[in-house]
Design a protein around this motif. Structure first.
Motif, PDB file in Angstrom:
ATOM      1  N   ALA A  53       0.910  -1.083   0.454  1.00 13.00           N
ATOM      2  CA  ALA A  53       0.078  -0.273  -0.037  1.00 13.00           C
ATOM      3  C   ALA A  53       0.588   1.404  -0.043  1.00 13.00           C
ATOM      4  CB  ALA A  53      -0.937  -0.205   1.453  1.00 13.00           C
ATOM      5  N   THR A  54       1.564   1.562   0.629  1.00 18.17           N
ATOM      6  CA  THR A  54       3.060   2.389   0.695  1.00 18.17           C
ATOM      7  C   THR A  54       3.875   1.972  -0.925  1.00 18.17           C
ATOM      8  OG1 THR A  54       3.747   2.077   3.388  1.00 18.17           O
ATOM      9  CG2 THR A  54       4.788   2.819   1.961  1.00 18.17           C
ATOM     10  N   LEU A  55       4.103   1.751  -1.315  1.00 12.86           N
ATOM     11  CA  LEU A  55       4.692   2.029  -2.757  1.00 12.86           C
ATOM     12  C   LEU A  55       4.147   1.730  -4.008  1.00 12.86           C
ATOM     13  CD1 LEU A  55       7.114  -1.206  -1.786  1.00 12.86           C
ATOM     14  CD2 LEU A  55       7.461   1.521  -1.971  1.00 12.86           C
ATOM     15  N   LYS A  56       2.944   1.064  -4.016  1.00 12.23           N
ATOM     16  CA  LYS A  56       1.455   1.603  -4.821  1.00 12.23           C
ATOM     17  C   LYS A  56       1.645   2.989  -5.456  1.00 12.23           C
ATOM     18  CE  LYS A  56      -1.242  -2.328  -4.481  1.00 12.23           C
ATOM     19  NZ  LYS A  56      -2.628  -3.268  -4.747  1.00 12.23           N
ATOM     20  N   PRO A  57       1.398   4.491  -4.458  1.00 15.43           N
ATOM     21  CA  PRO A  57       1.370   5.517  -5.153  1.00 15.43           C
ATOM     22  C   PRO A  57       2.540   5.950  -5.538  1.00 15.43           C
ATOM     23  CG  PRO A  57       0.425   5.343  -2.852  1.00 15.43           C
ATOM     24  CD  PRO A  57       1.308   3.362  -3.651  1.00 15.43           C
ATOM     25  N   LEU A  58       3.909   5.197  -5.231  1.00 19.92           N
ATOM     26  CA  LEU A  58       4.514   5.595  -5.207  1.00 19.92           C
ATOM     27  C   LEU A  58       5.452   4.937  -7.550  1.00 19.92           C
ATOM     28  CD1 LEU A  58       7.414   5.084  -2.506  1.00 19.92           C
ATOM     29  CD2 LEU A  58       5.867   7.627  -3.772  1.00 19.92           C
ATOM     30  N   THR A  59       4.550   4.047  -7.870  1.00 26.19           N
ATOM     31  CA  THR A  59       5.108   3.178  -8.928  1.00 26.19           C
ATOM     32  C   THR A  59       3.851   2.747  -9.652  1.00 26.19           C
ATOM     33  OG1 THR A  59       4.818   0.561  -7.511  1.00 26.19           O
ATOM     34  CG2 THR A  59       6.552   1.746  -7.704  1.00 26.19           C
ATOM     35  N   GLN A  60       3.263   3.787  -9.820  1.00 26.04           N
ATOM     36  CA  GLN A  60       1.944   4.145 -10.978  1.00 26.04           C
ATOM     37  C   GLN A  60       2.366   4.050 -12.243  1.00 26.04           C
ATOM     38  OE1 GLN A  60      -0.700   7.217  -9.403  1.00 26.04           O
ATOM     39  NE2 GLN A  60      -1.339   6.171  -7.953  1.00 26.04           N
ATOM     40  N   ARG A  61       1.624   3.239 -13.105  1.00 21.59           N
ATOM     41  CA  ARG A  61       1.711   2.595 -14.214  1.00 21.59           C
ATOM     42  C   ARG A  61       2.058   3.770 -15.184  1.00 21.59           C
ATOM     43  NH1 ARG A  61      -1.131  -1.936 -14.418  1.00 21.59           N
ATOM     44  NH2 ARG A  61      -2.983  -0.956 -14.492  1.00 21.59           N
ATOM     45  N   THR A 113      11.757   6.727  -9.680  1.00 19.77           N
ATOM     46  CA  THR A 113      11.430   6.323  -8.924  1.00 19.77           C
ATOM     47  C   THR A 113      11.642   5.473  -7.980  1.00 19.77           C
ATOM     48  OG1 THR A 113       9.734   6.225 -11.200  1.00 19.77           O
ATOM     49  CG2 THR A 113       9.318   4.625  -9.364  1.00 19.77           C
ATOM     50  N   ILE A 114      13.032   4.704  -8.288  1.00 19.23           N
ATOM     51  CA  ILE A 114      13.952   3.544  -7.499  1.00 19.23           C
ATOM     52  C   ILE A 114      14.561   4.092  -6.005  1.00 19.23           C
ATOM     53  CG2 ILE A 114      15.965   2.266  -7.443  1.00 19.23           C
ATOM     54  CD1 ILE A 114      15.035   1.924 -10.840  1.00 19.23           C
ATOM     55  N   ARG A 115      14.836   5.835  -6.674  1.00 19.77           N
ATOM     56  CA  ARG A 115      15.109   6.685  -5.743  1.00 19.77           C
ATOM     57  C   ARG A 115      14.327   6.859  -4.626  1.00 19.77           C
ATOM     58  NH1 ARG A 115      18.628   9.040  -9.262  1.00 19.77           N
ATOM     59  NH2 ARG A 115      17.291  10.775  -9.510  1.00 19.77           N
ATOM     60  N   ARG A 116      13.536   6.790  -4.956  1.00 22.01           N
ATOM     61  CA  ARG A 116      11.999   7.028  -3.916  1.00 22.01           C
ATOM     62  C   ARG A 116      11.748   5.281  -3.056  1.00 22.01           C
ATOM     63  NH1 ARG A 116       7.274   9.739  -7.135  1.00 22.01           N
ATOM     64  NH2 ARG A 116       6.324  10.980  -5.023  1.00 22.01           N
ATOM     65  N   ILE A 117      11.587   4.513  -3.316  1.00 18.87           N
ATOM     66  CA  ILE A 117      10.874   3.095  -2.892  1.00 18.87           C
ATOM     67  C   ILE A 117      12.233   2.821  -2.392  1.00 18.87           C
ATOM     68  CG2 ILE A 117       9.272   3.523  -5.031  1.00 18.87           C
ATOM     69  CD1 ILE A 117      10.618   0.975  -5.861  1.00 18.87           C
ATOM     70  N   ASN A 118      13.505   2.478  -3.070  1.00 14.27           N
ATOM     71  CA  ASN A 118      14.500   1.863  -2.117  1.00 14.27           C
ATOM     72  C   ASN A 118      14.457   2.618  -0.065  1.00 14.27           C
ATOM     73  OD1 ASN A 118      15.693   0.599  -4.005  1.00 14.27           O
ATOM     74  ND2 ASN A 118      17.273   2.344  -4.713  1.00 14.27           N
ATOM     75  N   PRO A 119      14.665   3.418  -0.091  1.00 18.28           N
ATOM     76  CA  PRO A 119      14.443   3.705   1.505  1.00 18.28           C
ATOM     77  C   PRO A 119      13.290   3.008   2.486  1.00 18.28           C
ATOM     78  CG  PRO A 119      14.809   5.997   0.852  1.00 18.28           C
ATOM     79  CD  PRO A 119      14.364   4.819  -0.900  1.00 18.28           C
ATOM     80  N   LYS A 120      12.343   3.275   1.398  1.00 19.53           N
ATOM     81  CA  LYS A 120      10.719   1.957   2.147  1.00 19.53           C
ATOM     82  C   LYS A 120      10.877   0.830   2.093  1.00 19.53           C
ATOM     83  CE  LYS A 120       8.725   6.192   1.105  1.00 19.53           C
ATOM     84  NZ  LYS A 120       7.928   6.565   2.366  1.00 19.53           N
ATOM     85  N   LEU A 121      11.866   0.491   1.145  1.00 19.10           N
ATOM     86  CA  LEU A 121      12.527  -0.909   1.055  1.00 19.10           C
ATOM     87  C   LEU A 121      13.324  -1.425   2.017  1.00 19.10           C
ATOM     88  CD1 LEU A 121      12.874  -1.575  -2.638  1.00 19.10           C
ATOM     89  CD2 LEU A 121      10.789  -2.655  -0.896  1.00 19.10           C
ATOM     90  N   ARG A 122      14.815  -0.470   2.449  1.00 22.20           N
ATOM     91  CA  ARG A 122      15.828  -1.435   3.394  1.00 22.20           C
ATOM     92  C   ARG A 122      14.615  -0.426   4.370  1.00 22.20           C
ATOM     93  NH1 ARG A 122      18.541   3.053  -0.324  1.00 22.20           N
ATOM     94  NH2 ARG A 122      20.287   2.173  -1.589  1.00 22.20           N
TER      95      ARG A 122
END
Length: 252
Positions: free
Chosen positions: A149-157, A166-175
């Motif tokens: 749910a956190t990553l979906k808004p950051l990875t919309q098609r 986009t990857i730089r934005r989601i990497n901190p969430k994944l880490r």
């Protein structure tokens, strides 16, 4: 507040804590309900007050010879037999009733973890007995859903940002997620990695004018190493690296 007063004399601190306790909650974003008892759900001070209030329970169980693992108001008691578990539950039930607490009727239960496919959830993890008799540490489905749910808004098609951004934005969430769930089985992390990469593949499909989610051919068109080269944080690889690092430390 009486327990707080036993340890804190500063009236300003006690007044602040009491404000937390009396703070109301917003129901369905409309109706404001004043707090009558207990601590605010999700309040920053709630875990601390839970530790203060449940400290006697820790001592009670330890003195009775039980092994209990607790964080705030969530705990697991480890027992050797079903009878021991039944006695522990009765002891806890009597104590909670005495201090004005109620055990959650659905979450409170005994589980025989020697039985195949038995399981219980604790602090975001799911402990599961496999068919081969091993105890697996999985990520609880609800915990996975929260990350998605956190990553979906950051990875919309229809995302207009470059894939690198986009990857730089989601990497901190994944880490951050890995920092807590790195003790889960590799399979649990592998599934989340696959889901993230497919979200990014769907973005690339959209930019080629194709509709829909990522398809099997897309995994050959944009393989895992494609995203690794762009700097995407990989949960499975991070776990492998951490495991290898721990092994080297033990060897030394």
């Amino acid at each position: 507040m009486a327990l707080v007063a036993e340890r804190i004399a500063d009236g300003r601190v006690k007044a602040l804590i009491e404000q937390f306790l009396r703070q109301g909650v917003l129901e369905d974003g409309v109706q404001w309900e004043a707090g009558e008892e207990g601590t605010p759900q999700g309040g920053v001070i709630s875990p601390l007050l839970a530790n203060l209030y449940l400290n006697p329970l820790d001592w009670l169980m330890a003195e009775a010879g039980y092994s209990m693992v607790r964080y705030a108001d969530d705990f697991v008691v480890l027992c050797r037999t079903a009878e021991e578990a039944r006695c522990a539950l009765e002891r806890i039930g009597a104590w909670t009733e005495e201090v004005g607490l109620v055990l959650h009727p659905e979450k409170t239960r005994t589980v025989d973890m020697s039985v195949e496919k038995s399981q219980f959830d604790f602090l975001g993890y799911r402990f599961y007995r496999t068919r081969k008799g091993k105890l697996a540490r999985l990520v609880r489905p609800k915990s996975e859903q929260k990350l998605r749910a956190t990553l979906k808004p950051l990875t919309q098609r229809n995302c207009g940002l470059s894939l690198e951004v986009t990857i730089r934005r989601i990497n901190p969430k994944l880490r951050g997620w890995f920092g807590y769930f790195k003790h889960a089985t590799p399979q649990s992390l592998k599934g989340m990695d696959s889901w993230v990469r497919d979200r990014l593949r769907a973005i690339l499909r959209r930019r080629r004018g194709w509709k829909g989610k990522a398809q099997r051919p897309d995994r050959y068109r944009w393989p895992n190493r494609y995203f690794r080269d762009l700097g995407l944080f990989c949960l499975e690889e991070a776990r492998e690296n951490e495991t290898a690092s721990l092994r080297r430390g033990v060897t030394r």
